[in-house]
Design an enzyme around this catalytic site. Structure first.
Site, PDB file in Angstrom:
ATOM      1  N   GLY A  46       0.959  -1.279  -0.066  1.00 19.13           N
ATOM      2  CA  GLY A  46       0.097  -0.028  -0.064  1.00 19.13           C
ATOM      3  C   GLY A  46       0.677   1.265  -0.073  1.00 19.13           C
ATOM      4  N   ASP A 105      -5.973   1.590  10.039  1.00 17.81           N
ATOM      5  CA  ASP A 105      -7.423   1.419  10.100  1.00 17.81           C
ATOM      6  C   ASP A 105      -7.564   1.029  11.642  1.00 17.81           C
ATOM      7  OD1 ASP A 105      -9.872   0.613   9.514  1.00 17.81           O
ATOM      8  OD2 ASP A 105      -9.202   0.243   7.582  1.00 17.81           O
ATOM      9  N   LYS A 133      -7.763   6.598  10.131  1.00 22.19           N
ATOM     10  CA  LYS A 133      -9.044   6.233  10.257  1.00 22.19           C
ATOM     11  C   LYS A 133      -9.339   5.987  11.745  1.00 22.19           C
ATOM     12  CE  LYS A 133     -11.175   3.748   6.697  1.00 22.19           C
ATOM     13  NZ  LYS A 133     -11.387   2.307   6.187  1.00 22.19           N
TER      14      LYS A 133
HETATM   15  C1  PRP Z   1      -3.490  -2.452   4.309  1.00 26.05           C
HETATM   16  C2  PRP Z   1      -2.735  -1.125   4.818  1.00 26.05           C
HETATM   17  C3  PRP Z   1      -2.231  -1.226   6.261  1.00 26.05           C
HETATM   18  C4  PRP Z   1      -3.227  -2.128   6.828  1.00 26.05           C
HETATM   19  C5  PRP Z   1      -4.010  -1.157   7.739  1.00 26.05           C
HETATM   20  O1  PRP Z   1      -2.673  -3.387   4.201  1.00 26.05           O
HETATM   21  O2  PRP Z   1      -1.621  -1.009   3.603  1.00 26.05           O
HETATM   22  O3  PRP Z   1      -0.944  -2.136   6.036  1.00 26.05           O
HETATM   23  O4  PRP Z   1      -4.149  -2.503   5.721  1.00 26.05           O
HETATM   24  O5  PRP Z   1      -4.868  -1.797   8.209  1.00 26.05           O
HETATM   25  P1  PRP Z   1      -5.114  -2.074   9.679  1.00 26.05           P
HETATM   26  O6  PRP Z   1      -4.634  -0.838  10.626  1.00 26.05           O
HETATM   27  O7  PRP Z   1      -6.334  -2.472  10.124  1.00 26.05           O
HETATM   28  O8  PRP Z   1      -4.237  -2.977  10.429  1.00 26.05           O
HETATM   29  P2  PRP Z   1      -3.085  -4.804   3.216  1.00 26.05           P
HETATM   30  O9  PRP Z   1      -2.888  -5.983   4.384  1.00 26.05           O
HETATM   31  O10 PRP Z   1      -4.302  -4.496   2.645  1.00 26.05           O
HETATM   32  O11 PRP Z   1      -1.897  -4.755   2.223  1.00 26.05           O
HETATM   33  P3  PRP Z   1      -1.558  -3.861   1.138  1.00 26.05           P
HETATM   34  O12 PRP Z   1      -0.544  -3.023   1.944  1.00 26.05           O
HETATM   35  O13 PRP Z   1      -0.789  -4.884  -0.039  1.00 26.05           O
HETATM   36  O14 PRP Z   1      -2.788  -2.992   0.575  1.00 26.05           O
END
Ligand code: PRP
Length: 178
Positions: A46, A105, A133
């Site tokens: 991300g 998040d 968030k």
């Molecule tokens: C997403 C984002 C954060 C995480 C946040 O990663 O990049 O790392 O979720 O969510 P949280 O605070 O609820 O833990 P994801 O696992 O979707 O992988 P990505 O980075 O490949 O999009």
């Protein structure tokens, strides 16, 4: 998978530019006069676009490294199960480390990664996120550098995905899947 599913823009390209410039200035001010380069660590996938923009706004010597962690799989709900898919290339022992995320998040991902990083004995460890968030938070995380607060809606674009798509949108929008 196209832009017709984007119901609103949460962070425009202009607000992204302003936010990245502000964060770059804050980080530059914090790390003046380091003995060794700052290590800026991006959590993939991300953060890749934010990292690329952010490091160009940081005016102290730095090196970059990446770690791939995964928490969501291909769904929209955090499972709380965080996997290290690819570890860092270099040691962070005794280094000044800045961890970079696209979004905090629930906080579970960052909490786990921060714990892991602390065990490797960096000289200092600070964290930066582009999006925050707060309403979705389950685990409390100290955020040293924080971009934009967004509401508890499913955001995509500027690195954030839905089922690996939409990462390339140049803004952050709310997605209404079909
Ligand atoms: C997403 C984002 C954060 C995480 C946040 O990663 O990049 O790392 O979720 O969510 P949280 O605070 O609820 O833990 P994801 O696992 O979707 O992988 P990505 O980075 O490949 O999009």
């Amino acid at each position: 998978m196209d832009e017709k599913n984007i119901t609103k823009v949460l962070v425009s390209e202009e607000e992204i530019r302003e936010t990245v410039a502000r964060l770059g200035a804050e980080i530059t001010a914090t790390y003046q006069g380091l003995e060794r380069e700052l290590m800026v660590i991006g959590l993939l996938r991300g953060s890749f676009i934010f990292m690329a923009d952010l490091v160009r706004r940081i005016k102290v010597p730095l090196v970059v490294d990446f770690m791939t962690v995964s928490s969501y799989g291909d769904g929209t709900v955090s499972s709380g199960d965080v996997k290290v898919v690819m570890d860092l290339d270099s040691s962070i022992e005794d280094r000044d480390v800045l961890l970079v995320e696209d979004i905090v998040d629930t906080g579970r991902t960052f909490a786990k990664v921060i714990r892991m990083m602390r065990n490797r004995n960096p000289r200092s460890l600070r964290v930066c996120t582009f999006l925050n968030k707060p309403e979705a938070r389950v685990v409390d995380i100290p955020l040293d550098f924080c971009g934009v607060h967004i509401p508890n809606e499913f955001a995509v674009g500027y690195g954030l995905d839905y089922a690996q798509g939409y990462r390339h949108l140049p803004y952050v929008g709310v997605l209404q899947p079909d």
